[in-house]
Design a protein around this motif. Structure first.
Motif, PDB file in Angstrom:
ATOM      1  N   ALA A   1     -41.033  29.115 -16.314  1.00  0.00           N
ATOM      2  CA  ALA A   1     -40.675  29.391 -17.707  1.00  0.00           C
ATOM      3  C   ALA A   1     -39.706  30.571 -17.761  1.00  0.00           C
ATOM      4  O   ALA A   1     -38.725  30.558 -18.520  1.00  0.00           O
ATOM      5  N   GLN A   2     -39.981  31.593 -16.929  1.00  0.00           N
ATOM      6  CA  GLN A   2     -39.092  32.754 -16.886  1.00  0.00           C
ATOM      7  C   GLN A   2     -37.692  32.312 -16.447  1.00  0.00           C
ATOM      8  O   GLN A   2     -36.687  32.816 -16.919  1.00  0.00           O
ATOM      9  N   LYS A   3     -37.643  31.326 -15.546  1.00  0.00           N
ATOM     10  CA  LYS A   3     -36.359  30.871 -15.002  1.00  0.00           C
ATOM     11  C   LYS A   3     -35.665  29.909 -15.976  1.00  0.00           C
ATOM     12  O   LYS A   3     -34.485  30.058 -16.258  1.00  0.00           O
ATOM     13  N   ASP A   4     -36.388  28.946 -16.504  1.00  0.00           N
ATOM     14  CA  ASP A   4     -35.742  27.878 -17.284  1.00  0.00           C
ATOM     15  C   ASP A   4     -35.627  28.176 -18.781  1.00  0.00           C
ATOM     16  O   ASP A   4     -34.822  27.548 -19.476  1.00  0.00           O
ATOM     17  N   ARG A   5     -36.465  29.033 -19.297  1.00  0.00           N
ATOM     18  CA  ARG A   5     -36.407  29.481 -20.701  1.00  0.00           C
ATOM     19  C   ARG A   5     -36.291  28.318 -21.693  1.00  0.00           C
ATOM     20  O   ARG A   5     -37.076  27.389 -21.632  1.00  0.00           O
ATOM     21  N   SER A   6     -35.229  28.364 -22.556  1.00  0.00           N
ATOM     22  CA  SER A   6     -35.181  27.342 -23.610  1.00  0.00           C
ATOM     23  C   SER A   6     -34.757  25.973 -23.088  1.00  0.00           C
ATOM     24  O   SER A   6     -34.793  24.985 -23.825  1.00  0.00           O
ATOM     25  N   GLU A   7     -34.388  25.917 -21.797  1.00  0.00           N
ATOM     26  CA  GLU A   7     -34.150  24.618 -21.173  1.00  0.00           C
ATOM     27  C   GLU A   7     -35.423  23.752 -21.286  1.00  0.00           C
ATOM     28  O   GLU A   7     -35.359  22.527 -21.401  1.00  0.00           O
ATOM     29  N   ILE A   8     -36.579  24.431 -21.271  1.00  0.00           N
ATOM     30  CA  ILE A   8     -37.849  23.689 -21.321  1.00  0.00           C
ATOM     31  C   ILE A   8     -37.994  22.980 -22.664  1.00  0.00           C
ATOM     32  O   ILE A   8     -38.310  21.785 -22.717  1.00  0.00           O
TER      33      ILE A   8
ATOM     34  N   GLU B   1     -40.161  32.979 -25.962  1.00  0.00           N
ATOM     35  CA  GLU B   1     -40.044  34.443 -25.864  1.00  0.00           C
ATOM     36  C   GLU B   1     -40.132  34.842 -24.395  1.00  0.00           C
ATOM     37  O   GLU B   1     -41.159  34.645 -23.737  1.00  0.00           O
ATOM     38  N   ILE B   2     -39.026  35.342 -23.884  1.00  0.00           N
ATOM     39  CA  ILE B   2     -38.966  35.777 -22.482  1.00  0.00           C
ATOM     40  C   ILE B   2     -38.511  37.225 -22.482  1.00  0.00           C
ATOM     41  O   ILE B   2     -37.496  37.557 -23.081  1.00  0.00           O
ATOM     42  N   LEU B   3     -39.272  38.086 -21.824  1.00  0.00           N
ATOM     43  CA  LEU B   3     -38.831  39.482 -21.711  1.00  0.00           C
ATOM     44  C   LEU B   3     -38.234  39.702 -20.327  1.00  0.00           C
ATOM     45  O   LEU B   3     -38.597  39.028 -19.369  1.00  0.00           O
TER      46      LEU B   3
ATOM     47  N   ASN C   1     -38.034  44.004  -2.709  1.00  0.00           N
ATOM     48  CA  ASN C   1     -37.302  43.409  -1.594  1.00  0.00           C
ATOM     49  C   ASN C   1     -36.412  42.276  -2.091  1.00  0.00           C
ATOM     50  O   ASN C   1     -36.506  41.856  -3.254  1.00  0.00           O
ATOM     51  N   THR C   2     -35.585  41.790  -1.176  1.00  0.00           N
ATOM     52  CA  THR C   2     -34.636  40.746  -1.583  1.00  0.00           C
ATOM     53  C   THR C   2     -34.581  39.656  -0.514  1.00  0.00           C
ATOM     54  O   THR C   2     -33.500  39.279  -0.068  1.00  0.00           O
ATOM     55  N   CYS C   3     -35.737  39.187  -0.082  1.00  0.00           N
ATOM     56  CA  CYS C   3     -35.756  38.135   0.943  1.00  0.00           C
ATOM     57  C   CYS C   3     -34.948  36.954   0.404  1.00  0.00           C
ATOM     58  O   CYS C   3     -35.144  36.542  -0.756  1.00  0.00           O
ATOM     59  N   THR C   4     -34.073  36.417   1.260  1.00  0.00           N
ATOM     60  CA  THR C   4     -33.079  35.475   0.738  1.00  0.00           C
ATOM     61  C   THR C   4     -33.669  34.106   0.375  1.00  0.00           C
ATOM     62  O   THR C   4     -33.011  33.318  -0.287  1.00  0.00           O
ATOM     63  N   PHE C   5     -34.903  33.824   0.832  1.00  0.00           N
ATOM     64  CA  PHE C   5     -35.517  32.537   0.498  1.00  0.00           C
ATOM     65  C   PHE C   5     -36.402  32.624  -0.740  1.00  0.00           C
ATOM     66  O   PHE C   5     -36.979  31.629  -1.160  1.00  0.00           O
ATOM     67  N   CYS C   6     -36.521  33.822  -1.328  1.00  0.00           N
ATOM     68  CA  CYS C   6     -37.582  34.046  -2.319  1.00  0.00           C
ATOM     69  C   CYS C   6     -37.023  34.263  -3.720  1.00  0.00           C
ATOM     70  O   CYS C   6     -36.095  35.043  -3.924  1.00  0.00           O
ATOM     71  N   ILE C   7     -37.645  33.623  -4.676  1.00  0.00           N
ATOM     72  CA  ILE C   7     -37.197  33.705  -6.073  1.00  0.00           C
ATOM     73  C   ILE C   7     -37.979  34.790  -6.831  1.00  0.00           C
ATOM     74  O   ILE C   7     -37.639  35.158  -7.944  1.00  0.00           O
ATOM     75  N   VAL C   8     -39.033  35.320  -6.177  1.00  0.00           N
ATOM     76  CA  VAL C   8     -39.936  36.230  -6.891  1.00  0.00           C
ATOM     77  C   VAL C   8     -39.228  37.430  -7.536  1.00  0.00           C
ATOM     78  O   VAL C   8     -39.435  37.705  -8.717  1.00  0.00           O
ATOM     79  N   PRO C   9     -38.370  38.163  -6.786  1.00  0.00           N
ATOM     80  CA  PRO C   9     -37.800  39.367  -7.423  1.00  0.00           C
ATOM     81  C   PRO C   9     -37.041  39.051  -8.705  1.00  0.00           C
ATOM     82  O   PRO C   9     -37.093  39.823  -9.663  1.00  0.00           O
ATOM     83  N   SER C  10     -36.340  37.889  -8.741  1.00  0.00           N
ATOM     84  CA  SER C  10     -35.571  37.623  -9.958  1.00  0.00           C
ATOM     85  C   SER C  10     -36.466  37.157 -11.105  1.00  0.00           C
ATOM     86  O   SER C  10     -36.061  37.212 -12.258  1.00  0.00           O
ATOM     87  N   LEU C  11     -37.671  36.713 -10.803  1.00  0.00           N
ATOM     88  CA  LEU C  11     -38.541  36.242 -11.886  1.00  0.00           C
ATOM     89  C   LEU C  11     -39.658  37.216 -12.245  1.00  0.00           C
ATOM     90  O   LEU C  11     -40.127  37.242 -13.372  1.00  0.00           O
ATOM     91  N   ARG C  12     -40.086  38.001 -11.266  1.00  0.00           N
ATOM     92  CA  ARG C  12     -41.186  38.934 -11.530  1.00  0.00           C
ATOM     93  C   ARG C  12     -40.690  40.373 -11.658  1.00  0.00           C
ATOM     94  O   ARG C  12     -41.475  41.277 -11.918  1.00  0.00           O
TER      95      ARG C  12
END
Ligand code: SF4
Length: 505
Positions: free
Chosen positions: A103-110, A145-147, A177-188
């Motif tokens: 939801a954090q990633k797709d937002r109003s696309e959902i 609503e996404i913060l 961290n910024t592990c290149t396979f991981c989406i967590v930092p950009s979403l959490r």
């Protein structure tokens, strides 16, 4: 009533108020963070007057707590939403909410792709769910609503805990961290640390309710304290947990080899209630691949940590996460992973075939490997790891263990007439319970048993139970299950790190 709290139906005109409490269901995908967030979503909804829907019955409100880490997570979500659309059309007033990482990633696309969804909320504002549901009903319009950052540390929210005897306690959220396979930092988001006093107050409150075991939870527990400038904060926290009277087992997940320091090893070894089990993500045994993954430790450092852990705690059970087939991984890189697996003697491993995760830097790399190559390497890794797990397990045959009895951990318990639980090192143990006449242990009690057989992923104790200790946790489980013959209550213990362990350190 808590200030600012909105009850189910509160915004409706009096003649529209529902007389029966509205029912809810939370469907969880992904890692332990999400499992724990779902306990909070349930707590929030119950605090707002909703009741958990009986199992098998259609709820008035269905909440999807989503994960963006697994392959095809979005297809799965939209598939599930599609299946729910007819139920919603047939049930006036039914609402569907989507939260979590996707939801954090797709937002109003959902709401664009599934216009029958009523609420979309992100990872930083789970506390808004009841308000958003009410607003959607009142305005008859979807609420998205996404913060971009955390409004309130989630642990301060009401929680409905799934287990009476084991609990997750969040110590931090996000990751620096910024592990290149991981989406967590950009979403959490970046790491936010909770104050030690708040964590300990929650642990003490849990123990007062009967909980015997806590698992401290963070994307990278070893960087805990970075926000308030104490590099040794995690070791200190473990020691402080050691002083909580009545707390018998302390675990944590996930550590990070980059930040794992010797003071944590000393704290683990010197604090009697900290269990000698460690889930230490390796990801790859090749320095070249680790660099491409932006994991800033190297294999020698990793193996050095394991050596020091075992020197301090010879009985430590060490598990890991490994990704096979990262872009550009050569046969030689993979051979190095196999070498580390042999040297590390892992008790178990969560192994993953690399697959592109949209939004991660690694998904853009040119040298993605053919599926067949990844599959074949994966097979070899699993075979080797099973062999290693089995040889580690066999060392325990003949040992006497205290097993914290669990509910829902032994899938075949009904057929085998056994009960199941976790050893101090977190291994799954199946044992033959004593006769009802001599007193069967309850989930939350501790059974002392001797290991008679070892399989790669569990231990079996088919001899007589040597002792049963009835505990406060067992009492809590019993009173909970008596009062709450309430439908849909799951009284399990937190599972071992699983599916999205790659979303942790
Ligand atoms: Fe952070 Fe773990 Fe993701 Fe790396 S894998 S970015 S350490 S959450």
């Amino acid at each position: 009533m808590r200030p600012g709290r909105i009850l189910a139906g509160e915004m409706k005109a009096p003649d529209e108020q529902a007389t029966d409490p509205r029912s809810y269901e939370v469907r969880t995908f992904g890692c332990q963070m999400n499992v724990h967030d779902s306990e909070r979503l349930s707590g929030l909804l119950e605090d707002a007057g909703y009741q958990r829907a009986p199992q098998g019955e259609q709820a008035d409100v269905v909440v999807f707590n989503t994960c963006a880490v697994r392959e095809n997570a979005d297809n799965r979500l939209y598939g599930n939403l599609g299946m729910l659309a007819p139920a919603k059309a047939a049930r006036p007033g039914m609402q569907i909410a989507v939260g979590g990482c996707l939801a954090q990633k797709d937002r109003s696309e959902i709401t664009r792709r599934a216009p029958w969804v009523d609420v979309v909320f992100g990872t930083h504002n789970i506390g808004s769910l009841p308000v958003l549901l009410e607003r959607a009903r009142h305005n008859d319009e979807a609420q998205v609503e996404i913060l971009e950052s955390l409004d309130v540390f989630p642990s301060t929210l009401p929680t409905r805990r799934d287990s009476a005897y084991a609990a997750w306690v969040s110590i931090s959220v996000g990751c620096n961290n910024t592990c290149t396979f991981c989406i967590v930092p950009s979403l959490r988001g970046t790491e936010k640390d909770r104050r030690p006093g708040d964590i300990l107050a929650e642990v003490e409150a849990l123990v007062a309710e009967g909980v015997l075991e806590v698992t401290l939870l963070g994307q990278n527990v070893n960087s805990y304290g970075v926000e308030f400038g104490d590099r040794q904060a995690f070791g200190k926290l473990l020691r402080a947990c050691g002083a909580v009277d009545g707390l018998e087992r302390v675990r944590f997940t996930s550590p990070h080899p980059k930040d794992f320091t010797d003071d944590v090893i000393a704290a683990m070894a010197e604090t009697p209630n900290v269990m000698h089990s460690l889930h230490m993500p390796l990801q790859s045994g090749s320095d070249r691949v680790l660099k491409a993954m932006r994991r800033s430790y190297r294999r020698d450092r990793y193996l050095g940590i394991l050596e020091r852990v075992r020197a301090a705690m010879p009985d430590a059970a060490i598990t890991t996460d490994i990704i096979v087939g990262f872009p550009g991984e050569t046969e030689d890189d993979f051979a190095q992973t196999l070498e580390v697996v042999r040297a590390a003697r892992f008790a178990g491993a969560f192994t993953f075939q690399y697959s592109k995760r949209p939004g991660t830097p690694a998904a853009e790399l040119a040298d993605q490997l053919p599926k067949a190559v990844v599959q074949e390497r994966y097979q070899r890794l699993v075979e080797l790891q099973d062999e290693m797990s089995w040889s580690e397990s066999k060392k325990l045959v003949g040992q006497v263990l205290d097993v914290l009895v669990a509910e829902g951990e032994g899938r075949k318990d009904g057929a085998t007439q056994r009960m199941s639980g976790r050893a101090p090192d977190n291994r799954l143990v199946h044992f033959v319970p004593p006769d009802v006449s001599t007193g069967r242990p309850r989930p939350g009690d501790v059974a002392t048993v001797e290991v008679t057989y070892a399989a790669p992923h569990h231990l079996v104790c088919d001899g007589p139970v040597l002792g049963v200790r009835r505990t406060r946790a067992g009492d809590a489980w019993e009173s909970r299950s008596q009062q709450a013959r309430e439908p849909g209550v799951l009284l399990g213990m937190p599972a071992m790190p699983s599916v999205a362990a790659t979303a942790g350190a």
